[in-house]
Design an enzyme around this catalytic site. Sequence first.
Site, PDB file in Angstrom:
ATOM      1  N   SER A 101      -2.756 -11.922   3.566  1.00  0.00           N
ATOM      2  CA  SER A 101      -2.427 -13.257   3.085  1.00  0.00           C
ATOM      3  C   SER A 101      -0.948 -13.414   2.700  1.00  0.00           C
ATOM      4  O   SER A 101      -0.066 -13.175   3.515  1.00  0.00           O
ATOM      5  CB  SER A 101      -3.358 -13.567   1.918  1.00  0.00           C
ATOM      6  OG  SER A 101      -3.195 -14.863   1.475  1.00  0.00           O
ATOM      7  N   ASP A 105      -1.513 -16.258   5.986  1.00  0.00           N
ATOM      8  CA  ASP A 105      -2.653 -16.290   6.906  1.00  0.00           C
ATOM      9  C   ASP A 105      -3.224 -17.702   7.040  1.00  0.00           C
ATOM     10  O   ASP A 105      -4.311 -17.894   7.569  1.00  0.00           O
ATOM     11  CB  ASP A 105      -3.733 -15.290   6.477  1.00  0.00           C
ATOM     12  CG  ASP A 105      -4.323 -15.590   5.104  1.00  0.00           C
ATOM     13  OD1 ASP A 105      -3.649 -16.274   4.309  1.00  0.00           O
ATOM     14  OD2 ASP A 105      -5.448 -15.143   4.826  1.00  0.00           O
TER      15      ASP A 105
HETATM   16 ZN    ZN Z   1      -4.121 -16.644   2.305  1.00  0.00          ZN
END
Ligand code: ZN
Length: 533
Positions: free
Chosen positions: A66, A283
């Site tokens: 992320s 992400d």
């Molecule tokens: Zn994320």
Amino acid sequence: SINYDKIKEAAAYHPKPQDINYTYGTAGFRMKADLLDSVIFRVGILAVLRSKKLDSKTIGIMITASHNPEHDNGVKLVDPYGEMLEQSWENYATQLANAQTEDELVDVIKQIVSNNDIDESKPANIVYARDTRPSGPALVSALVDGLKSLNSKIIDFGVKTTPQLHYVTRCYNVQGTEDDYGEPTEEGYYKKLATAFRKVVEGKSRLTPIHIDAANGVGAPKMKELAKHIGDEYLEAVLVNDDYTTQGKLNYQCGADFVKTSQRLPFGSKIKHGDRAASFDGDADRIVYYYVDEDNTFKLLDGDKIAGLAGGFIIDLVKTAGLEGINVGVVQTAYANGSSTTYLEKVMNVPVSCVPTGVKHLHHEAEKYDIGVYFEANGHGTVLFSKKALKTIHSAEGQTAEQKEAIEKLRALTDLINQTVGDALSDLLLVEAILTNRQWSLKQWDQAYSDLPNRLVKVVVENRHIFKTTDAERKLLEPTGLQEQINELISKYKNGRSFVRPSGTEDVVRVYAEAATREECDELAYKVAGLVY
Ligand code: ZN
Ligand code: 16G
């Protein structure tokens, strides 16, 4: 059935490092990429067991860290309908990851099989994807070794956003049923969102360009692809920080987490007064909006603002459509700005629930409403439509032209919104669709309420696990006596609110504070941090 010797043989190539204790936390496993080889191999094994347990349903695996620095990576499992792995299985993930030897590993697997009455002969179906991190390909090969050691059917979905992997997992499992969720392809995802977006904005004038900071991550190429499917005449997307191939750039001084935490423009953004801008995280499952005011001050429209905007629009549509039997609620965490909660409860008259941090908690609470809007202040969130809501929306006919139009828009929203998980691309389209319908600038949207000044502080402590919370993390149970001291501090500040919780993703304790003025807020935050330290 399962060939345990084969597993042992394969596992020997992916030994667990000594002296590391892994935990499957809020975001799965997440840490420095070079510590993840054995973990990912074993996550593959767990996914296969999960699929066998769930009658060969397809299980998703996402390799991403992320918004974390580029050298980190991580992995999480996605259950058949696109939700996070069921909580009771997180423990198995942790046990598998921590088995020191191949023999211990096999023992843990056997235990999971027997505890869950897993039929070893059932086939298993797996789909996996990864983000753009340089460590991704090597971790994928560790994953595939794990998957192959148990003979599963594997689909490599390639480089994708996290929400695209959630989407495709659901699609595979409901294909051809009455809950069909779309084609299980990247193309199918774009088509579904683009068609729905055009329906919601049809006939309204296009807004000015939206400047998107893609955190130099996977959101960049995917947003470009989505924009192509939508067409310039409906949406003009201008990307910055879209260099996802040069090493060292991912999330560096840019992206949703950077913008939310530092409350300033990302590196590389040149927006001026009047421009509209948004940031994705690495992400692409989070989004925040922002603009600069006449006097050049930076103005953030975070997840709380998006919840207010989306909730308000959906409530209006439900009313106009005459679907009074459908209730709408909003779910937040303790990090939601106090002003947003007051606005939702007092001005919009919407029920608001507060739950502990982490998508799985928000998601489950949102399922309790007919239409549940959930957003974390950090920009992760979505809207869930219950079966009842979907049925009502799809069967309603409407008497007047106005009613018919509202019903059409609600229908399109059920396709536009990625209901499996928060999705920066889908959420961007949701916000753009609402602003286009309302013909609002970001400033007009921002006028609903003013955020209370707030501050988030990290405190490094010897052992964060001694901090135990209750009341959706708003109060400390332990260490005993600390909450009373915090309360006493809070009582001295106008509109003061503060809470302390151990992080689920980093080895720190987080202190949040808000108060009527910036000075008071900062003072409160630092004083509470002083108590914790
Ligand atoms: Zn994320
Ligand atoms: C994870 C969570 C996110 C949460 C954050 C809090 C998921 C998919 N993600 O990133 O929702 O806001 O952790 O981190 O659940 P913290 O516990 O370190 O504050």
